[in-house]
Design a protein around this motif. Structure first.
Motif, PDB file in Angstrom:
ATOM      1  N   TRP A  37       0.836  -1.204   0.000  1.00 10.59           N
ATOM      2  CA  TRP A  37       0.000   0.000   0.000  1.00 10.59           C
ATOM      3  C   TRP A  37       0.875   1.259   0.000  1.00 10.59           C
ATOM      4  O   TRP A  37       0.652   2.176  -0.790  1.00 10.59           O
ATOM      5  N   ALA A  38       1.872   1.287   0.868  1.00  9.83           N
ATOM      6  CA  ALA A  38       2.750   2.454   0.947  1.00  9.83           C
ATOM      7  C   ALA A  38       3.496   2.667  -0.371  1.00  9.83           C
ATOM      8  O   ALA A  38       3.623   3.804  -0.839  1.00  9.83           O
ATOM      9  N   ASN A  39       3.963   1.593  -0.975  1.00  9.62           N
ATOM     10  CA  ASN A  39       4.665   1.705  -2.256  1.00  9.62           C
ATOM     11  C   ASN A  39       3.736   2.233  -3.340  1.00  9.62           C
ATOM     12  O   ASN A  39       4.139   3.053  -4.167  1.00  9.62           O
ATOM     13  N   CYS A  40       2.494   1.775  -3.344  1.00 15.30           N
ATOM     14  CA  CYS A  40       1.526   2.223  -4.348  1.00 15.30           C
ATOM     15  C   CYS A  40       1.249   3.717  -4.202  1.00 15.30           C
ATOM     16  O   CYS A  40       1.237   4.455  -5.187  1.00 15.30           O
ATOM     17  N   ILE A  41       1.040   4.165  -2.969  1.00 19.83           N
ATOM     18  CA  ILE A  41       0.777   5.587  -2.719  1.00 19.83           C
ATOM     19  C   ILE A  41       2.000   6.424  -3.113  1.00 19.83           C
ATOM     20  O   ILE A  41       1.870   7.489  -3.726  1.00 19.83           O
ATOM     21  N   GLN A  42       3.206   5.934  -2.788  1.00 18.24           N
ATOM     22  CA  GLN A  42       4.426   6.672  -3.118  1.00 18.24           C
ATOM     23  C   GLN A  42       4.649   6.763  -4.624  1.00 18.24           C
ATOM     24  O   GLN A  42       5.302   7.683  -5.098  1.00 18.24           O
ATOM     25  N   GLU A  43       4.097   5.810  -5.374  1.00 21.06           N
ATOM     26  CA  GLU A  43       4.214   5.864  -6.832  1.00 21.06           C
ATOM     27  C   GLU A  43       3.290   6.916  -7.431  1.00 21.06           C
ATOM     28  O   GLU A  43       3.322   7.151  -8.640  1.00 21.06           O
ATOM     29  N   GLY A  44       2.444   7.526  -6.612  1.00 24.00           N
ATOM     30  CA  GLY A  44       1.598   8.616  -7.078  1.00 24.00           C
ATOM     31  C   GLY A  44       0.175   8.223  -7.383  1.00 24.00           C
ATOM     32  O   GLY A  44      -0.593   9.025  -7.907  1.00 24.00           O
ATOM     33  N   HIS A  45      -0.225   7.007  -7.043  1.00 23.40           N
ATOM     34  CA  HIS A  45      -1.596   6.574  -7.284  1.00 23.40           C
ATOM     35  C   HIS A  45      -2.501   7.102  -6.177  1.00 23.40           C
ATOM     36  O   HIS A  45      -2.063   7.340  -5.059  1.00 23.40           O
ATOM     37  N   GLU A  52      -7.835  -0.747  -6.281  1.00 26.05           N
ATOM     38  CA  GLU A  52      -8.084  -1.555  -7.471  1.00 26.05           C
ATOM     39  C   GLU A  52      -6.839  -2.323  -7.896  1.00 26.05           C
ATOM     40  O   GLU A  52      -6.915  -3.480  -8.272  1.00 26.05           O
ATOM     41  N   ILE A  53      -5.672  -1.689  -7.797  1.00 24.08           N
ATOM     42  CA  ILE A  53      -4.424  -2.352  -8.171  1.00 24.08           C
ATOM     43  C   ILE A  53      -4.146  -3.528  -7.243  1.00 24.08           C
ATOM     44  O   ILE A  53      -3.808  -4.626  -7.690  1.00 24.08           O
ATOM     45  N   LEU A  54      -4.281  -3.300  -5.937  1.00 21.56           N
ATOM     46  CA  LEU A  54      -3.907  -4.322  -4.967  1.00 21.56           C
ATOM     47  C   LEU A  54      -4.985  -5.374  -4.739  1.00 21.56           C
ATOM     48  O   LEU A  54      -4.678  -6.538  -4.510  1.00 21.56           O
ATOM     49  N   ASP A  55      -6.253  -4.980  -4.820  1.00 27.73           N
ATOM     50  CA  ASP A  55      -7.339  -5.923  -4.546  1.00 27.73           C
ATOM     51  C   ASP A  55      -7.969  -6.481  -5.816  1.00 27.73           C
ATOM     52  O   ASP A  55      -8.758  -7.405  -5.755  1.00 27.73           O
TER      53      ASP A  55
END
Length: 64
Positions: A37-45, A52-55
């Motif tokens: 989750w933290a990596n996804c948010i840091q990528e700017g999503h 949607e990406i993770l689940d």
């Protein structure tokens, strides 16, 4: 002679620890989810995009 034996033993132990590959246990699934989750948010999503990406895409049950 005792110092030589102790020094040699310590040297061999250090050498063995240096040459053996490190095997870390994988993190707990909850912890891995938090990392993802933290990596996804840091990528700017956005939060919705990360859900949607993770689940995966949200599915709706068919009408009855």
């Amino acid at each position: 002679m005792k110092k030589f034996a102790a020094t040699t033993g310590l040297f061999l132990a250090c050498l063995a620890a240096t040459l053996s590959p490190a095997t870390a246990a994988p993190p707990d699934p909850w912890v891995q989810d938090q990392i993802d989750w933290a990596n996804c948010i840091q990528e700017g999503h956005t939060a919705a995009e990360c859900r949607e990406i993770l689940d995966g895409p949200a599915t709706q049950s068919p009408p009855r």
